[in-house]
Write a protein that holds these residues in place. Structure first.
Motif, PDB file in Angstrom:
ATOM      1  N   MET A   1      35.199  28.705  48.991  1.00 31.58           N
ATOM      2  CA  MET A   1      36.643  28.902  48.935  1.00 31.58           C
ATOM      3  C   MET A   1      37.059  29.591  47.630  1.00 31.58           C
ATOM      4  SD  MET A   1      38.355  25.479  50.501  1.00 31.58           S
ATOM      5  CE  MET A   1      38.229  25.099  52.239  1.00 31.58           C
ATOM      6  N   LEU A   2      36.401  29.254  46.529  1.00 35.27           N
ATOM      7  CA  LEU A   2      36.749  29.863  45.258  1.00 35.27           C
ATOM      8  C   LEU A   2      36.475  31.365  45.283  1.00 35.27           C
ATOM      9  CD1 LEU A   2      35.270  27.125  42.912  1.00 35.27           C
ATOM     10  CD2 LEU A   2      37.692  27.588  43.278  1.00 35.27           C
ATOM     11  N   THR A   3      35.308  31.746  45.776  1.00 34.32           N
ATOM     12  CA  THR A   3      34.990  33.169  45.838  1.00 34.32           C
ATOM     13  C   THR A   3      35.890  33.885  46.834  1.00 34.32           C
ATOM     14  OG1 THR A   3      33.246  32.685  47.459  1.00 34.32           O
ATOM     15  CG2 THR A   3      32.589  32.852  45.157  1.00 34.32           C
ATOM     16  N   GLY A   4      36.290  33.185  47.887  1.00 34.31           N
ATOM     17  CA  GLY A   4      37.177  33.790  48.873  1.00 34.31           C
ATOM     18  C   GLY A   4      38.518  34.197  48.296  1.00 34.31           C
ATOM     19  N   HIS A   5      38.975  33.505  47.275  1.00 36.21           N
ATOM     20  CA  HIS A   5      40.220  33.856  46.602  1.00 36.21           C
ATOM     21  C   HIS A   5      39.999  34.778  45.404  1.00 36.21           C
ATOM     22  CE1 HIS A   5      42.823  31.340  48.969  1.00 36.21           C
ATOM     23  NE2 HIS A   5      42.065  30.268  48.752  1.00 36.21           N
ATOM     24  N   GLY A   6      38.759  35.236  45.220  1.00 36.83           N
ATOM     25  CA  GLY A   6      38.478  36.172  44.138  1.00 36.83           C
ATOM     26  C   GLY A   6      38.231  35.537  42.795  1.00 36.83           C
ATOM     27  N   TYR A   7      38.029  34.196  42.755  1.00 40.64           N
ATOM     28  CA  TYR A   7      37.795  33.531  41.481  1.00 40.64           C
ATOM     29  C   TYR A   7      36.324  33.671  41.116  1.00 40.64           C
ATOM     30  CZ  TYR A   7      38.281  30.185  37.658  1.00 40.64           C
ATOM     31  OH  TYR A   7      38.306  29.590  36.413  1.00 40.64           O
ATOM     32  N   THR A   8      35.984  34.882  40.709  1.00 37.54           N
ATOM     33  CA  THR A   8      34.648  35.234  40.236  1.00 37.54           C
ATOM     34  C   THR A   8      34.799  35.852  38.853  1.00 37.54           C
ATOM     35  OG1 THR A   8      34.751  37.464  41.159  1.00 37.54           O
ATOM     36  CG2 THR A   8      33.898  35.720  42.610  1.00 37.54           C
ATOM     37  N   LEU A   9      33.689  36.089  38.175  1.00 36.35           N
ATOM     38  CA  LEU A   9      33.771  36.669  36.843  1.00 36.35           C
ATOM     39  C   LEU A   9      34.432  38.042  36.886  1.00 36.35           C
ATOM     40  CD1 LEU A   9      32.962  35.724  34.027  1.00 36.35           C
ATOM     41  CD2 LEU A   9      30.818  36.968  34.293  1.00 36.35           C
ATOM     42  N   ASP A  10      34.018  38.864  37.834  1.00 34.29           N
ATOM     43  CA  ASP A  10      34.632  40.191  37.960  1.00 34.29           C
ATOM     44  C   ASP A  10      36.096  40.082  38.378  1.00 34.29           C
ATOM     45  OD1 ASP A  10      32.326  41.485  37.195  1.00 34.29           O
ATOM     46  OD2 ASP A  10      31.635  41.832  39.252  1.00 34.29           O
ATOM     47  N   GLY A  11      36.390  39.132  39.258  1.00 31.46           N
ATOM     48  CA  GLY A  11      37.769  38.964  39.707  1.00 31.46           C
ATOM     49  C   GLY A  11      38.696  38.576  38.571  1.00 31.46           C
ATOM     50  N   VAL A  12      38.242  37.680  37.705  1.00 30.36           N
ATOM     51  CA  VAL A  12      39.065  37.264  36.562  1.00 30.36           C
ATOM     52  C   VAL A  12      39.233  38.408  35.579  1.00 30.36           C
ATOM     53  CG1 VAL A  12      39.172  35.710  34.573  1.00 30.36           C
ATOM     54  CG2 VAL A  12      38.441  34.838  36.803  1.00 30.36           C
TER      55      VAL A  12
END
Length: 472
Positions: A1-12
């Motif tokens: 779910m976290l990656t699905g909302h873009g909460y990744t290192l690149d996303g941040v």
């Protein structure tokens, strides 16, 4: 779910941008709050865990169920007015996983609890970049903290990992980090100090980002051991070989003292010489006592607090009593090569180096060992080659017939620079693997009108040890 909302290192990184990221490094939140004011799910996750601010419970769709899942794991808690606050710091990591730790402290926050669990940062990344990429059967992460090194080791590089820490809260958070990162097997957590939890066990790989800070007793287990000064790092180095399998490697970070009247290289080299292993120590930075104290008082958010001046003064008193002129920070690598003639190299490298060092650290160790152990006859018969990325620079007044200085420079790897003489420069120009070293040295001597060396010149061995010339 976290990656699905873009909460990744690149996303941040993409969401915050360079300006907000630079401001955060200065402990300024306002640019990051501006970058996340739209209220979308990614903005809410960044504010909650990256910035440590409250977010509305409705910041994610009710159907998502993420808040309930996170609350059940103890990661978030309800605050005033239905807002949610993070109980921990949850950061995406470069491996694609997540690291759980205590929230980052900022100026004005309450004092740290003694069992504070620090998050992954620059030191964690430095160690991960240093570790050899050779596959390991069993690996030990000594002082795992939030468990970040396991995220690297469990990614197909070690068959089994044992992670230890003296802090039970750290182990609890490390287990949570591993679970959120999908690491459910092959990792065992054990509580205890130093090598006590793995007595009589051996490993193919040992890594450690230990509590190396040289500080008066402050009760913060994550950064300062109870041992006096740099004795903890010294003892860690001395005890590591007992837990290395044949051919095993140990990589750790350390601080060491610069003491008046003593060469720090002799101090650290003495630690390594007692191990019976091949050893390589690198100083990457050094600070004077005041810089060092200020750094670690900022780290614990004590700068500007009510006890800041007294704490600063007492810390300087302790360093002065030991005649400390500076504190070095760097890497230490041991290799259980099994030789009866171990080699130790201690050096300072403050320049930019190619990352990851772990991609070529075994070649570095091999070059150091080869230069030390290969006899003259064998080396003179070897067909040496110049390492990839080595270039020559000639420095002198414009139009001068001869250069004032000749440098060999590595554009790859450790990016070392070696001042050389005319003969060594000529040798580097002809070492292509076609002819043995002996005839090449003879031909260069004839061309330069000098006497052919009886053995291998020390300057040539240095070029081998430092990786400018390769032995096949």
């Amino acid at each position: 779910m976290l990656t699905g909302h873009g909460y990744t290192l690149d996303g941040v990184r993409d969401r915050l941008g360079d300006t907000a990221a630079a401001a955060l490094a200065r402990e300024e939140l306002i640019p990051a709050l501006r970058a996340t004011r739209d209220g979308d799910p990614l903005a809410a996750l960044i504010r909650l865990w990256w910035l440590g601010t409250a977010v509305p419970e409705g910041a994610l769709p009710a159907s998502d169920g993420l808040w309930r899942e996170l609350a059940g794991a103890g990661l978030v808690a309800a605050g005033e007015g239905g807002a949610l606050r993070a109980t921990v710091h949850l950061q995406p990591w470069e491996t694609g996983g997540y690291v759980v730790s205590d929230r980052k402290v900022r100026p004005g926050d309450p004092p740290l609890r003694p069992d504070h669990v620090v998050g992954a940062g620059g030191a964690s990344a430095n160690l991960a970049q240093l570790v050899s990429r050779r596959p390991a059967g069993r690996a030990l992460d000594l002082g795992t903290g939030c468990g970040v090194q396991v995220l690297h080791l469990a990614n197909g590089r070690a068959g089994q990992v044992v992670a230890t820490d003296v802090n039970p809260r750290a182990l609890a958070m490390a287990r949570l980090s591993w679970r959120l990162s999908g690491i459910t097997t092959g990792v065992e957590a054990r509580e205890g100090s130093m090598f006590d939890p793995v007595e009589d066990e051996r490993f193919d790989l040992v890594v450690s980002n230990p509590p190396f800070v040289i500080a008066p007793a402050d009760g913060l287990t994550y950064r300062a051991a109870r041992a006096d000064a740099d004795a903890f790092c010294r003892d860690l180095v001395r005890r590591a070989p007992r837990h290395l399998a044949p051919g095993g490697r140990c990589h750790l970070l350390a601080n060491w003292l610069h003491v008046k009247g003593e060469d720090w290289r002799d101090r650290v080299g003495g630690w390594l010489a007692e191990t019976g292993c091949d050893g390589w120590a690198v100083q990457r930075d050094a600070q004077d006592p005041a810089e060092y104290v200020e750094l670690w008082l900022r780290d614990s958010a004590e700068q500007g607090g009510p006890g800041y001046r007294a704490r600063y003064d007492a810390w300087l008193d302790r360093l002065a009593a030991m005649d400390v002129t500076g504190i070095g920070f760097g890497w230490i690598t041991l290799h259980a090569s099994g030789t009866l003639d171990p080699v130790v190299r201690v050096e300072e490298l403050t320049q930019r180096v190619e990352l990851p060092v772990g991609g070529y650290v075994d070649d570095v160790l091999g070059s150091i060992a080869a230069a030390h152990r290969i006899g003259d006859d064998e080396l003179l018969a070897a067909r040496l080659t110049v390492a990839d990325g080595v270039v020559e620079e000639r420095i002198g007044p414009p139009g001068a017939e001869d250069p004032a200085r000749i440098l060999l420079r590595q554009t790859r790897g450790l990016c070392r620079v070696a001042p050389v003489g005319t003969a060594e420069a000529a040798l580097a120009g002809v070492c292509d693997g076609d002819l043995p070293l002996g005839p090449l040295l003879g031909a260069i001597a004839e061309l330069t009108g000098t006497e052919t060396p009886a053995g291998v010149p020390e300057a040539v061995r240095s070029l081998v040890a430092e990786g400018f010339l390769r032995v096949p």
